[in-house]
Write an enzyme that holds these catalytic residues in place. Structure first.
Site, mmCIF file in Angstrom:
data_model
loop_
_atom_site.group_PDB
_atom_site.id
_atom_site.type_symbol
_atom_site.label_atom_id
_atom_site.label_comp_id
_atom_site.label_asym_id
_atom_site.label_seq_id
_atom_site.Cartn_x
_atom_site.Cartn_y
_atom_site.Cartn_z
ATOM 1 C CG ASP A 33 -2.054 0.996 1.096
ATOM 2 O OD1 ASP A 33 -3.210 0.547 0.999
ATOM 3 O OD2 ASP A 33 -1.794 2.218 1.069
ATOM 4 C CB ILE A 34 0.777 4.282 -2.115
ATOM 5 C CG1 ILE A 34 1.861 5.178 -2.683
ATOM 6 C CG2 ILE A 34 -0.460 5.074 -1.745
ATOM 7 C CD1 ILE A 34 1.496 5.788 -4.024
ATOM 8 C CG HIS A 102 -8.747 -3.106 -2.438
ATOM 9 N ND1 HIS A 102 -9.750 -2.451 -3.122
ATOM 10 C CD2 HIS A 102 -8.495 -2.368 -1.335
ATOM 11 C CE1 HIS A 102 -10.079 -1.354 -2.459
ATOM 12 N NE2 HIS A 102 -9.341 -1.282 -1.355
ATOM 13 C CG HIS A 104 -6.714 -2.538 3.223
ATOM 14 N ND1 HIS A 104 -5.960 -1.415 2.982
ATOM 15 C CD2 HIS A 104 -7.928 -2.303 2.651
ATOM 16 C CE1 HIS A 104 -6.680 -0.531 2.308
ATOM 17 N NE2 HIS A 104 -7.883 -1.046 2.099
#
Ligand code: 5GP
Length: 116
Positions: A33-34, A102, A104
């Protein structure tokens, strides 16, 4: 359902925009994750753009959802102590910003604050 514009995740899958990809299979991909919210914060994403959220995925392709969960365990075994939080934000009010399903994967020093 599928948006007309490719999602940012489809563009990552197509290598149109850079990301730190850590694992992929025929139908799934995992990358960092960015904006990480835990020491390990990966996104695990089905390559198909067909499903906007986990409810659609569960109804449309439960085997793919099961493979995603299995991938989460494998990645957590490799990168943390094998324990993890798996978060599917579902709906704007729940914090979902990208409507391409998606998960996490959060691990390695979790607190109550890092819910994805
Ligand atoms: P959501 O809010 O939809 O549950 O999760 C979207 C996640 O995608 C966010 O945690 C956000 O930081 C991450 N994200 C957004 N844009 C990018 C990007 O261009 N690259 C990567 N690696 N992650 C992104």
């Amino acid at each position: 359902m599928t948006n007309a514009e490719p999602s940012i995740f489809t563009r990552i899958i197509e290598r149109e925009i850079p990301s730190d990809i850590v694992w992929e299979s025929d139908d799934l991909i995992a990358f960092r994750d960015i904006a990480p919210k835990a020491p390990v914060h990966l996104l695990i994403v089905p390559k198909t753009p067909q499903y906007a959220n986990v409810v659609e995925l569960a109804a449309g392709d439960p085997d793919l959802l099961a493979r995603l969960v299995a991938a989460a365990q494998t990645l957590a075994d490799e990168r943390t102590d094998g324990q993890f939080r798996l978060v599917f934000n579902t709906g704007e009010e729940a914090g979902q910003t990208i409507f391409h399903v998606h998960a996490h994967l959060l691990g390695g020093g979790l607190t109550e604050g890092n819910l994805g």
